[in-house]
Scaffold this motif. Structure first.
Motif, PDB file in Angstrom:
ATOM      1  N   PRO A   3      27.965  24.169 -28.205  1.00  0.00           N
ATOM      2  CA  PRO A   3      27.450  25.445 -28.715  1.00  0.00           C
ATOM      3  C   PRO A   3      28.022  25.793 -30.098  1.00  0.00           C
ATOM      4  O   PRO A   3      27.374  26.494 -30.875  1.00  0.00           O
ATOM      5  CB  PRO A   3      27.905  26.455 -27.663  1.00  0.00           C
ATOM      6  CG  PRO A   3      27.962  25.652 -26.393  1.00  0.00           C
ATOM      7  CD  PRO A   3      28.478  24.299 -26.829  1.00  0.00           C
ATOM      8  N   LEU A   4      29.189  25.305 -30.418  1.00  0.00           N
ATOM      9  CA  LEU A   4      29.780  25.546 -31.737  1.00  0.00           C
ATOM     10  C   LEU A   4      28.893  24.957 -32.839  1.00  0.00           C
ATOM     11  O   LEU A   4      28.719  25.557 -33.905  1.00  0.00           O
ATOM     12  CB  LEU A   4      31.186  24.949 -31.811  1.00  0.00           C
ATOM     13  CG  LEU A   4      31.912  25.088 -33.139  1.00  0.00           C
ATOM     14  CD1 LEU A   4      32.121  26.555 -33.496  1.00  0.00           C
ATOM     15  CD2 LEU A   4      33.244  24.364 -33.091  1.00  0.00           C
ATOM     16  N   ASP A   5      28.318  23.785 -32.577  1.00  0.00           N
ATOM     17  CA  ASP A   5      27.417  23.168 -33.560  1.00  0.00           C
ATOM     18  C   ASP A   5      26.182  24.041 -33.782  1.00  0.00           C
ATOM     19  O   ASP A   5      25.724  24.203 -34.911  1.00  0.00           O
ATOM     20  CB  ASP A   5      26.998  21.771 -33.088  1.00  0.00           C
ATOM     21  CG  ASP A   5      28.186  20.835 -33.006  1.00  0.00           C
ATOM     22  OD1 ASP A   5      28.829  20.609 -34.049  1.00  0.00           O
ATOM     23  OD2 ASP A   5      28.488  20.353 -31.892  1.00  0.00           O
ATOM     24  N   HIS A   6      25.653  24.605 -32.709  1.00  0.00           N
ATOM     25  CA  HIS A   6      24.488  25.488 -32.844  1.00  0.00           C
ATOM     26  C   HIS A   6      24.875  26.763 -33.594  1.00  0.00           C
ATOM     27  O   HIS A   6      24.092  27.288 -34.383  1.00  0.00           O
ATOM     28  CB  HIS A   6      23.917  25.823 -31.464  1.00  0.00           C
ATOM     29  CG  HIS A   6      23.464  24.601 -30.722  1.00  0.00           C
ATOM     30  ND1 HIS A   6      23.656  24.436 -29.380  1.00  0.00           N
ATOM     31  CD2 HIS A   6      22.852  23.460 -31.143  1.00  0.00           C
ATOM     32  CE1 HIS A   6      23.170  23.261 -29.012  1.00  0.00           C
ATOM     33  NE2 HIS A   6      22.691  22.649 -30.057  1.00  0.00           N
ATOM     34  N   GLU A   7      26.066  27.245 -33.339  1.00  0.00           N
ATOM     35  CA  GLU A   7      26.532  28.446 -34.048  1.00  0.00           C
ATOM     36  C   GLU A   7      26.680  28.172 -35.541  1.00  0.00           C
ATOM     37  O   GLU A   7      26.362  29.028 -36.375  1.00  0.00           O
ATOM     38  CB  GLU A   7      27.854  28.932 -33.450  1.00  0.00           C
ATOM     39  CG  GLU A   7      28.262  30.305 -33.929  1.00  0.00           C
ATOM     40  CD  GLU A   7      27.179  31.365 -33.702  1.00  0.00           C
ATOM     41  OE1 GLU A   7      26.989  32.205 -34.595  1.00  0.00           O
ATOM     42  OE2 GLU A   7      26.510  31.346 -32.649  1.00  0.00           O
ATOM     43  N   LYS A   8      27.138  26.986 -35.910  1.00  0.00           N
ATOM     44  CA  LYS A   8      27.235  26.625 -37.332  1.00  0.00           C
ATOM     45  C   LYS A   8      25.856  26.670 -37.985  1.00  0.00           C
ATOM     46  O   LYS A   8      25.718  27.133 -39.114  1.00  0.00           O
ATOM     47  CB  LYS A   8      27.836  25.217 -37.480  1.00  0.00           C
ATOM     48  CG  LYS A   8      29.305  25.133 -37.182  1.00  0.00           C
ATOM     49  CD  LYS A   8      29.786  23.693 -37.316  1.00  0.00           C
ATOM     50  CE  LYS A   8      31.232  23.526 -36.929  1.00  0.00           C
ATOM     51  NZ  LYS A   8      31.637  22.100 -36.968  1.00  0.00           N
ATOM     52  N   PHE A  47      19.676  29.231 -39.709  1.00  0.00           N
ATOM     53  CA  PHE A  47      18.694  28.671 -38.788  1.00  0.00           C
ATOM     54  C   PHE A  47      18.662  29.495 -37.499  1.00  0.00           C
ATOM     55  O   PHE A  47      19.711  29.775 -36.919  1.00  0.00           O
ATOM     56  CB  PHE A  47      19.033  27.212 -38.453  1.00  0.00           C
ATOM     57  CG  PHE A  47      18.942  26.286 -39.637  1.00  0.00           C
ATOM     58  CD1 PHE A  47      17.704  25.886 -40.129  1.00  0.00           C
ATOM     59  CD2 PHE A  47      20.085  25.814 -40.262  1.00  0.00           C
ATOM     60  CE1 PHE A  47      17.610  25.033 -41.225  1.00  0.00           C
ATOM     61  CE2 PHE A  47      20.007  24.968 -41.365  1.00  0.00           C
ATOM     62  CZ  PHE A  47      18.766  24.578 -41.850  1.00  0.00           C
ATOM     63  N   ASP A  48      17.457  29.886 -37.078  1.00  0.00           N
ATOM     64  CA  ASP A  48      17.344  30.593 -35.808  1.00  0.00           C
ATOM     65  C   ASP A  48      17.123  29.571 -34.681  1.00  0.00           C
ATOM     66  O   ASP A  48      17.059  28.360 -34.933  1.00  0.00           O
ATOM     67  CB  ASP A  48      16.223  31.638 -35.849  1.00  0.00           C
ATOM     68  CG  ASP A  48      14.839  31.050 -36.105  1.00  0.00           C
ATOM     69  OD1 ASP A  48      14.664  29.818 -35.979  1.00  0.00           O
ATOM     70  OD2 ASP A  48      13.923  31.837 -36.432  1.00  0.00           O
ATOM     71  N   ASP A  49      17.021  30.068 -33.463  1.00  0.00           N
ATOM     72  CA  ASP A  49      16.908  29.158 -32.314  1.00  0.00           C
ATOM     73  C   ASP A  49      15.662  28.273 -32.393  1.00  0.00           C
ATOM     74  O   ASP A  49      15.705  27.105 -32.011  1.00  0.00           O
ATOM     75  CB  ASP A  49      16.921  29.942 -31.004  1.00  0.00           C
ATOM     76  CG  ASP A  49      18.301  30.488 -30.678  1.00  0.00           C
ATOM     77  OD1 ASP A  49      19.286  30.088 -31.341  1.00  0.00           O
ATOM     78  OD2 ASP A  49      18.402  31.318 -29.757  1.00  0.00           O
ATOM     79  N   GLN A  50      14.561  28.816 -32.902  1.00  0.00           N
ATOM     80  CA  GLN A  50      13.343  28.012 -33.029  1.00  0.00           C
ATOM     81  C   GLN A  50      13.558  26.882 -34.034  1.00  0.00           C
ATOM     82  O   GLN A  50      13.143  25.749 -33.795  1.00  0.00           O
ATOM     83  CB  GLN A  50      12.157  28.876 -33.458  1.00  0.00           C
ATOM     84  CG  GLN A  50      10.860  28.081 -33.530  1.00  0.00           C
ATOM     85  CD  GLN A  50       9.654  28.961 -33.862  1.00  0.00           C
ATOM     86  OE1 GLN A  50       9.776  30.164 -34.016  1.00  0.00           O
ATOM     87  NE2 GLN A  50       8.501  28.343 -33.965  1.00  0.00           N
ATOM     88  N   ALA A  51      14.223  27.178 -35.128  1.00  0.00           N
ATOM     89  CA  ALA A  51      14.493  26.142 -36.132  1.00  0.00           C
ATOM     90  C   ALA A  51      15.436  25.083 -35.573  1.00  0.00           C
ATOM     91  O   ALA A  51      15.258  23.883 -35.828  1.00  0.00           O
ATOM     92  CB  ALA A  51      15.077  26.776 -37.387  1.00  0.00           C
ATOM     93  N   ILE A  52      16.446  25.521 -34.815  1.00  0.00           N
ATOM     94  CA  ILE A  52      17.380  24.561 -34.210  1.00  0.00           C
ATOM     95  C   ILE A  52      16.637  23.653 -33.246  1.00  0.00           C
ATOM     96  O   ILE A  52      16.870  22.435 -33.223  1.00  0.00           O
ATOM     97  CB  ILE A  52      18.538  25.307 -33.511  1.00  0.00           C
ATOM     98  CG1 ILE A  52      19.393  26.019 -34.562  1.00  0.00           C
ATOM     99  CG2 ILE A  52      19.389  24.330 -32.688  1.00  0.00           C
ATOM    100  CD1 ILE A  52      20.394  26.991 -33.986  1.00  0.00           C
ATOM    101  N   LEU A  53      15.721  24.224 -32.481  1.00  0.00           N
ATOM    102  CA  LEU A  53      14.911  23.408 -31.575  1.00  0.00           C
ATOM    103  C   LEU A  53      14.069  22.408 -32.368  1.00  0.00           C
ATOM    104  O   LEU A  53      13.992  21.227 -32.014  1.00  0.00           O
ATOM    105  CB  LEU A  53      14.014  24.291 -30.709  1.00  0.00           C
ATOM    106  CG  LEU A  53      13.045  23.541 -29.793  1.00  0.00           C
ATOM    107  CD1 LEU A  53      13.795  22.654 -28.799  1.00  0.00           C
ATOM    108  CD2 LEU A  53      12.142  24.535 -29.061  1.00  0.00           C
ATOM    109  N   GLN A  54      13.445  22.862 -33.446  1.00  0.00           N
ATOM    110  CA  GLN A  54      12.614  21.967 -34.258  1.00  0.00           C
ATOM    111  C   GLN A  54      13.445  20.856 -34.883  1.00  0.00           C
ATOM    112  O   GLN A  54      13.030  19.690 -34.894  1.00  0.00           O
ATOM    113  CB  GLN A  54      11.880  22.763 -35.335  1.00  0.00           C
ATOM    114  CG  GLN A  54      10.788  23.648 -34.767  1.00  0.00           C
ATOM    115  CD  GLN A  54      10.156  24.540 -35.817  1.00  0.00           C
ATOM    116  OE1 GLN A  54      10.771  24.871 -36.820  1.00  0.00           O
ATOM    117  NE2 GLN A  54       8.912  24.932 -35.573  1.00  0.00           N
ATOM    118  N   ILE A  55      14.611  21.179 -35.408  1.00  0.00           N
ATOM    119  CA  ILE A  55      15.500  20.156 -35.984  1.00  0.00           C
ATOM    120  C   ILE A  55      15.857  19.133 -34.915  1.00  0.00           C
ATOM    121  O   ILE A  55      15.809  17.923 -35.142  1.00  0.00           O
ATOM    122  CB  ILE A  55      16.773  20.814 -36.561  1.00  0.00           C
ATOM    123  CG1 ILE A  55      16.437  21.678 -37.768  1.00  0.00           C
ATOM    124  CG2 ILE A  55      17.818  19.747 -36.912  1.00  0.00           C
ATOM    125  CD1 ILE A  55      17.548  22.632 -38.178  1.00  0.00           C
TER     126      ILE A  55
END
Length: 74
Positions: free
Chosen positions: A33-38, A44-52
């Motif tokens: 989760p730390l990587d997602h927080e970075k 980047f929002d959650d949708q962008a993180i999912l797309q990446i």
């Protein structure tokens, strides 16, 4: 950038994204989760993180399939 992205003239957001994709490619089990927080901290929002994640994972998948079948090797 093709040799060492850490020295490329890219934005902080791009660097964090590429760091994430490199980790995903090397060993996705070490993503936390730390990587997602970075990623969120640089915009980047959650949708962008999912797309990446989906795009990088798809390229990893298709490259492994192609490498396994010898596609492109002559």
């Amino acid at each position: 950038m093709s040799e060492d992205y850490t020295k490329a003239p890219i934005t902080e957001a791009e660097r964090v994204m590429v760091d994430y994709v490199v980790q995903l490619t090397k060993d996705a089990t070490k993503i936390s989760p730390l990587d997602h927080e970075k990623l969120r901290k640089v915009g980047f929002d959650d949708q962008a993180i999912l797309q990446i994640t989906l795009i990088a994972s798809w390229f990893n998948y298709i490259n492994r399939v192609a490498d396994s079948l010898g596609v492109g090797r002559d």
